[in-house]
Design an enzyme around this catalytic site. Structure first.
Site, PDB file in Angstrom:
ATOM      1  N   HIS A   7       1.023  -1.549   0.112  1.00 15.78           N
ATOM      2  CA  HIS A   7       0.382  -0.322   0.078  1.00 15.78           C
ATOM      3  C   HIS A   7       0.759   1.128  -0.001  1.00 15.78           C
ATOM      4  CE1 HIS A   7       0.600  -0.611   4.622  1.00 15.78           C
ATOM      5  NE2 HIS A   7       0.639   0.400   4.656  1.00 15.78           N
ATOM      6  N   GLU A  43      -8.032   4.472   9.461  1.00 19.58           N
ATOM      7  CA  GLU A  43      -7.754   3.968   8.460  1.00 19.58           C
ATOM      8  C   GLU A  43      -9.040   3.334   7.290  1.00 19.58           C
ATOM      9  OE1 GLU A  43      -4.853   1.144   9.121  1.00 19.58           O
ATOM     10  OE2 GLU A  43      -6.532  -0.466   7.748  1.00 19.58           O
ATOM     11  N   GLN A  60      -3.971   3.468   1.504  1.00 16.09           N
ATOM     12  CA  GLN A  60      -4.347   3.209   3.210  1.00 16.09           C
ATOM     13  C   GLN A  60      -4.584   5.247   3.321  1.00 16.09           C
ATOM     14  OE1 GLN A  60      -1.357   2.007   5.855  1.00 16.09           O
ATOM     15  NE2 GLN A  60      -2.630   0.820   6.436  1.00 16.09           N
ATOM     16  N   HIS A  84       3.679   7.175   3.802  1.00 18.42           N
ATOM     17  CA  HIS A  84       4.716   5.746   3.741  1.00 18.42           C
ATOM     18  C   HIS A  84       4.166   5.368   2.857  1.00 18.42           C
ATOM     19  CE1 HIS A  84       1.171   4.336   6.158  1.00 18.42           C
ATOM     20  NE2 HIS A  84       1.770   2.885   5.957  1.00 18.42           N
ATOM     21  N   GLU A 134       7.093   0.882   5.619  1.00 19.36           N
ATOM     22  CA  GLU A 134       6.701  -0.031   5.929  1.00 19.36           C
ATOM     23  C   GLU A 134       7.359  -1.718   5.165  1.00 19.36           C
ATOM     24  OE1 GLU A 134       2.711   0.778   6.877  1.00 19.36           O
ATOM     25  OE2 GLU A 134       2.142  -1.435   7.047  1.00 19.36           O
TER      26      GLU A 134
HETATM   27  C1  V0V Z   1       8.985  11.798  10.135  1.00 20.33           C
HETATM   28  N1  V0V Z   1       9.507  12.486   9.207  1.00 20.33           N
HETATM   29  C2  V0V Z   1       9.651  11.407   7.664  1.00 20.33           C
HETATM   30  C3  V0V Z   1       8.314  11.029   7.546  1.00 20.33           C
HETATM   31  N2  V0V Z   1       7.973  11.248   9.561  1.00 20.33           N
HETATM   32  N3  V0V Z   1       9.966  11.332   6.918  1.00 20.33           N
HETATM   33  C4  V0V Z   1       9.814  11.086   5.887  1.00 20.33           C
HETATM   34  N4  V0V Z   1       7.829  11.064   5.482  1.00 20.33           N
HETATM   35  C5  V0V Z   1       7.800  10.441   7.125  1.00 20.33           C
HETATM   36  N5  V0V Z   1       6.420   9.922   7.535  1.00 20.33           N
HETATM   37  C6  V0V Z   1      10.893  13.209   9.664  1.00 20.33           C
HETATM   38  C7  V0V Z   1      10.986  14.278   9.809  1.00 20.33           C
HETATM   39  O1  V0V Z   1      10.768  15.499   9.062  1.00 20.33           O
HETATM   40  C8  V0V Z   1      11.825  14.731  10.974  1.00 20.33           C
HETATM   41  O2  V0V Z   1      13.388  15.213   9.737  1.00 20.33           O
HETATM   42  C9  V0V Z   1      12.896  13.204  11.066  1.00 20.33           C
HETATM   43  O3  V0V Z   1      11.401  12.314  10.217  1.00 20.33           O
HETATM   44  C10 V0V Z   1      11.924  13.068  12.876  1.00 20.33           C
HETATM   45  O4  V0V Z   1      10.752  13.057  12.823  1.00 20.33           O
HETATM   46  P1  V0V Z   1      10.023  13.813  13.492  1.00 20.33           P
HETATM   47  O5  V0V Z   1       8.967  14.666  12.991  1.00 20.33           O
HETATM   48  O6  V0V Z   1      11.116  14.055  14.729  1.00 20.33           O
HETATM   49  O7  V0V Z   1       9.168  12.216  14.335  1.00 20.33           O
HETATM   50  P2  V0V Z   1       9.710  10.975  14.881  1.00 20.33           P
HETATM   51  O8  V0V Z   1      11.079  10.523  15.205  1.00 20.33           O
HETATM   52  O9  V0V Z   1       9.270  11.037  16.870  1.00 20.33           O
HETATM   53  O10 V0V Z   1       8.920   9.896  14.039  1.00 20.33           O
HETATM   54  C11 V0V Z   1       9.068   9.646  13.156  1.00 20.33           C
HETATM   55  C12 V0V Z   1       8.940   8.278  13.182  1.00 20.33           C
HETATM   56  C13 V0V Z   1       7.770   7.607  13.319  1.00 20.33           C
HETATM   57  C14 V0V Z   1       9.335   7.942  11.405  1.00 20.33           C
HETATM   58  C15 V0V Z   1       9.809   7.781  13.937  1.00 20.33           C
HETATM   59  O11 V0V Z   1       7.254   8.773  12.463  1.00 20.33           O
HETATM   60  C16 V0V Z   1       6.839   6.493  13.647  1.00 20.33           C
HETATM   61  O12 V0V Z   1       7.446   5.643  14.340  1.00 20.33           O
HETATM   62  N6  V0V Z   1       6.467   5.966  12.516  1.00 20.33           N
HETATM   63  C17 V0V Z   1       6.415   4.184  12.118  1.00 20.33           C
HETATM   64  C18 V0V Z   1       4.887   4.026  12.945  1.00 20.33           C
HETATM   65  C19 V0V Z   1       3.402   5.456  11.537  1.00 20.33           C
HETATM   66  O13 V0V Z   1       3.818   5.942  11.094  1.00 20.33           O
HETATM   67  N7  V0V Z   1       2.068   4.868  11.575  1.00 20.33           N
HETATM   68  C20 V0V Z   1       1.163   5.529  11.308  1.00 20.33           C
HETATM   69  C21 V0V Z   1       0.621   4.794   9.789  1.00 20.33           C
HETATM   70  P3  V0V Z   1      14.075  16.578   9.873  1.00 20.33           P
HETATM   71  O14 V0V Z   1      13.260  17.434  10.039  1.00 20.33           O
HETATM   72  O15 V0V Z   1      14.509  15.918  11.441  1.00 20.33           O
HETATM   73  O16 V0V Z   1      14.923  16.587   9.260  1.00 20.33           O
HETATM   74  S1  V0V Z   1       0.091   2.743  10.603  1.00 20.33           S
HETATM   75  C22 V0V Z   1      -0.495   1.829   9.445  1.00 20.33           C
HETATM   76  O17 V0V Z   1       0.578   2.180   8.410  1.00 20.33           O
HETATM   77  C23 V0V Z   1      -0.635   0.991   9.471  1.00 20.33           C
HETATM   78  C24 V0V Z   1      -1.094   0.195  11.126  1.00 20.33           C
HETATM   79  C25 V0V Z   1      -0.839  -0.393   8.142  1.00 20.33           C
HETATM   80  O18 V0V Z   1      -0.305   0.039   7.150  1.00 20.33           O
HETATM   81  O19 V0V Z   1      -1.296  -1.541   8.496  1.00 20.33           O
HETATM   82 CO    CO Z   2       0.857   1.221   6.462  1.00 16.43          CO
END
Ligand code: V0V
Ligand code: CO
Length: 150
Positions: A7, A43, A60, A84, A134
């Protein structure tokens, strides 16, 4: 082995309005909806096509359930848009370990529960040229294809 695009995750501030845009503009219907409290998202999965490995490809659409969630923080900073990409694999555990061995940060020690009973993990966007990535192993057989929220 990563065998398909599972996705593309799209962050939106109003899930119902975004679902309606994809329906009215392209004719994509909702295949499944759910709330994932651990991830902080409500979602909708819009099925784009089936694939030969038992999986499928979806859009998604993600609305945050809390401001401090990954999608909530991202929306506040960037506004709506692509959040993502997710690659499908039959072996998320093995592929995550292999990728970790190449020096890419894998965010979870063990895969967690994702959409439709799948098992998911994420790679840090800073190690993936700016793309939050992912990995997904779909539930076999796919768990629930109703549109009921649960
Ligand atoms: C953050 N950054 C990204 C980003 N999110 N870059 C590209 N794409 C993204 N989506 C960058 C952000 O601009 C910062 O860069 C740096 O990473 C740190 O970001 P932050 O804002 O300080 O945020 P953090 O570090 O607290 O969290 C970022 C992470 C977090 C990636 C660690 O979003 C995470 O754990 N994601 C995984 C879980 C998730 O996304 N769940 C939602 C979808 P600079 O400014 O320092 O350069 S759930 C899902 O998909 C499901 C259920 C499914 O598919 O089944
Ligand atoms: Co997802």
């Amino acid at each position: 082995m990563l065998t398909r695009i599972d996705h593309i995750g799209i962050a939106c501030s109003n899930l119902d309005a975004t679902v309606e845009f994809y329906r009215a503009t392209y004719g994509f219907e909702v295949f499944h909806t759910e709330v994932n409290e651990e991830q902080g998202v409500r979602e909708a999965m819009l099925k784009i096509n089936g694939t030969s490995d038992g999986g499928a490809s979806y859009l998604q659409l993600l609305e945050p359930t809390r401001e401090d969630s990954a999608v909530g923080k991202w929306l506040a900073k960037n506004g709506e848009g692509v959040h993502h990409i997710a690659f499908g694999t039959a072996d998320v555990d093995g592929d995550a370990e292999a990728i970790r061995g190449k020096g890419v940060r894998v965010l979870y020690d063990e895969p967690r529960i994702g959409s439709m009973g799948s098992r998911i993990t994420f790679l840090h966007p800073k190690d993936c040229h700016g793309v939050l990535t992912e990995l997904v192993t779909s539930a076999e057989p796919p768990a629930d294809h109703s549109s009921a929220e649960h």
